[in-house]
Design a protein around this motif. Structure first.
Motif, PDB file in Angstrom:
ATOM      1  N   MET A   1      58.921  31.540 -12.689  1.00 44.65           N
ATOM      2  CA  MET A   1      58.906  31.338 -11.407  1.00 44.65           C
ATOM      3  C   MET A   1      60.245  31.193 -10.857  1.00 44.65           C
ATOM      4  O   MET A   1      61.212  30.486 -11.686  1.00 44.65           O
ATOM      5  N   SER A   2      60.562  31.292  -9.518  1.00 49.32           N
ATOM      6  CA  SER A   2      61.523  30.733  -8.934  1.00 49.32           C
ATOM      7  C   SER A   2      61.711  29.375  -8.729  1.00 49.32           C
ATOM      8  O   SER A   2      60.722  28.678  -8.956  1.00 49.32           O
ATOM      9  N   ASN A   3      62.713  28.597  -8.415  1.00 52.70           N
ATOM     10  CA  ASN A   3      62.919  27.234  -8.092  1.00 52.70           C
ATOM     11  C   ASN A   3      61.981  26.780  -6.947  1.00 52.70           C
ATOM     12  O   ASN A   3      61.399  25.848  -6.901  1.00 52.70           O
ATOM     13  N   ALA A   4      61.571  27.682  -5.918  1.00 54.33           N
ATOM     14  CA  ALA A   4      60.934  27.476  -4.881  1.00 54.33           C
ATOM     15  C   ALA A   4      59.331  27.464  -5.279  1.00 54.33           C
ATOM     16  O   ALA A   4      58.595  26.492  -4.992  1.00 54.33           O
ATOM     17  N   GLU A   5      59.100  28.251  -6.241  1.00 47.60           N
ATOM     18  CA  GLU A   5      57.858  28.335  -6.770  1.00 47.60           C
ATOM     19  C   GLU A   5      57.256  27.038  -7.653  1.00 47.60           C
ATOM     20  O   GLU A   5      56.252  26.630  -7.679  1.00 47.60           O
ATOM     21  N   ILE A   6      58.498  26.627  -8.345  1.00 41.67           N
ATOM     22  CA  ILE A   6      58.450  25.581  -9.377  1.00 41.67           C
ATOM     23  C   ILE A   6      58.251  24.317  -8.417  1.00 41.67           C
ATOM     24  O   ILE A   6      57.319  23.088  -8.841  1.00 41.67           O
TER      25      ILE A   6
ATOM     26  N   GLN B   1      57.221  23.812  -5.366  1.00 41.41           N
ATOM     27  CA  GLN B   1      55.546  24.040  -5.054  1.00 41.41           C
ATOM     28  C   GLN B   1      54.620  23.579  -6.004  1.00 41.41           C
ATOM     29  O   GLN B   1      53.628  22.692  -5.778  1.00 41.41           O
ATOM     30  N   ARG B   2      54.692  24.160  -7.318  1.00 42.84           N
ATOM     31  CA  ARG B   2      53.621  23.769  -8.328  1.00 42.84           C
ATOM     32  C   ARG B   2      53.789  22.348  -8.616  1.00 42.84           C
ATOM     33  O   ARG B   2      52.753  21.787  -8.944  1.00 42.84           O
TER      34      ARG B   2
ATOM     35  N   GLU C   1      62.956  21.583  -3.405  1.00 36.58           N
ATOM     36  CA  GLU C   1      63.688  22.598  -4.148  1.00 36.58           C
ATOM     37  C   GLU C   1      65.112  22.185  -4.786  1.00 36.58           C
ATOM     38  O   GLU C   1      65.214  22.585  -5.918  1.00 36.58           O
TER      39      GLU C   1
END
Length: 218
Positions: free
Chosen positions: A170-175, A177-178, A183
C-alpha cells in the motif's frame, strides 16, 4: 516413577491430559496450575521430572514460563502443548530449552511418549510438528521469521500495523485511508519504522513485514 506438573488454564483440558497420563502406572501428576506464574512456583516446590505446559496461559505464557523454569530448575524437562502450530512458537520453544512440542489435537499416545522421552533426557516432537520443523529448517524460514519478529519488537502496535500495510504494497495515501490517519502522519510513521528497523527503503521493510507474518493473507 515419573513426576509431572501439568499446566493449562482450561480445567477440562487438564482433566483430559491427566486421564491420558494416568494410563501409565509409572507417571504421576503431582500438581496442576492454571496460569504460568503458579506453574513456575509449583515446579520450584515439587521439582518434577517433567512440566507439561500450555503455550497460552494468563500471568505468564508457556514460552516465558519455559525459559524461567529452565533457568530456575534445569533438572525439570519442559514439554510444550498447544492447539497451535505456528513456526514462531516452535522455534522459540526449542530455543528456550523445551524438550518437546505436543499438539493437543494429536494422538493421545503422544503425551505418554513425550513425557517418557523428556524424563529420560531426550526430546519429542509430535509427528506433524517434526515434519514442519524439518521442512522449515531446510528452507531457513524459521530462522528468518524468528529474526524478523525480534526486529519488530522495537515497534509500537501502530507502527506494526503500518509496517504490515507497507508489506501489503500500500501507498502512504492508501494506508492513511485504511487507518483513518492523515497522509503526513503515515509518512512520519514509515520514516520512523525504517530508522528503527535499520533498513533503507520500503522494499526492505516489506520483506521484514512478510517474514514477521504481519501481512494479512488475501
Amino acid at each position: 516413577m515419573i513426576r509431572v506438573v501439568l499446566a493449562d488454564d482450561e480445567t477440562v483440558i487438564r482433566a483430559g491430559v491427566r486421564m491420558i497420563l494416568s494410563a501409565d502406572p509409572e507417571i504421576e501428576v503431582v500438581a496442576e496450575a492454571g496460569d504460568g506464574r503458579a506453574l513456575v512456583e509449583l515446579v520450584r516446590a515439587h521439582r518434577p521430572d517433567v512440566a507439561l505446559v500450555d503455550i497460552r496461559m494468563p500471568e505468564l505464557d508457556g514460552l516465558a514460563a519455559t525459559a524461567e523454569i529452565r533457568r530456575a530448575v534445569p533438572g525439570t524437562a519442559v514439554l510444550i502443548m498447544t492447539t497451535f502450530g505456528k513456526d514462531s512458537y516452535i522455534a522459540r520453544a526449542l530455543a528456550d530449552g523445551a524438550a518437546g512440542f505436543l499438539l493437543k489435537t494429536g494422538d493421545p499416545r503422544e503425551f505418554l511418549l513425550g513425557v517418557r522421552a523428556a524424563a529420560e533426557g531426550g526430546a519429542y516432537l509430535s509427528p506433524k510438528v517434526a515434519a514442519r520443523v524439518i521442512g522449515e529448517l531446510a528452507g531457513g524460514r524459521m530462522a528468518r521469521a524468528d529474526a524478523a519478529r525480534e526486529r519488530i519488537e522495537v515497534l509500537t502496535r501502530r507502527e506494526r500495523e503500518v509496517l504490515g500495510l507497507v508489506g501489503a504494497g500500500m501507498s502512504n495515501a492508501e494506508i492513511a485511508q485504511r487507518l483513518h490517519l492523515v497522509e503526513g502522519s503515515v509518512k512520519t510513521y514509515v520514516s520512523t519504522i525504517l530508522g528503527r528497523l535499520g533498513v533503507r527503503n520500503r522494499v526492505q521493510a516489506a520483506v521484514i513485514a512478510h517474514e514477521a507474518d504481519l501481512v494479512e493473507r488475501g
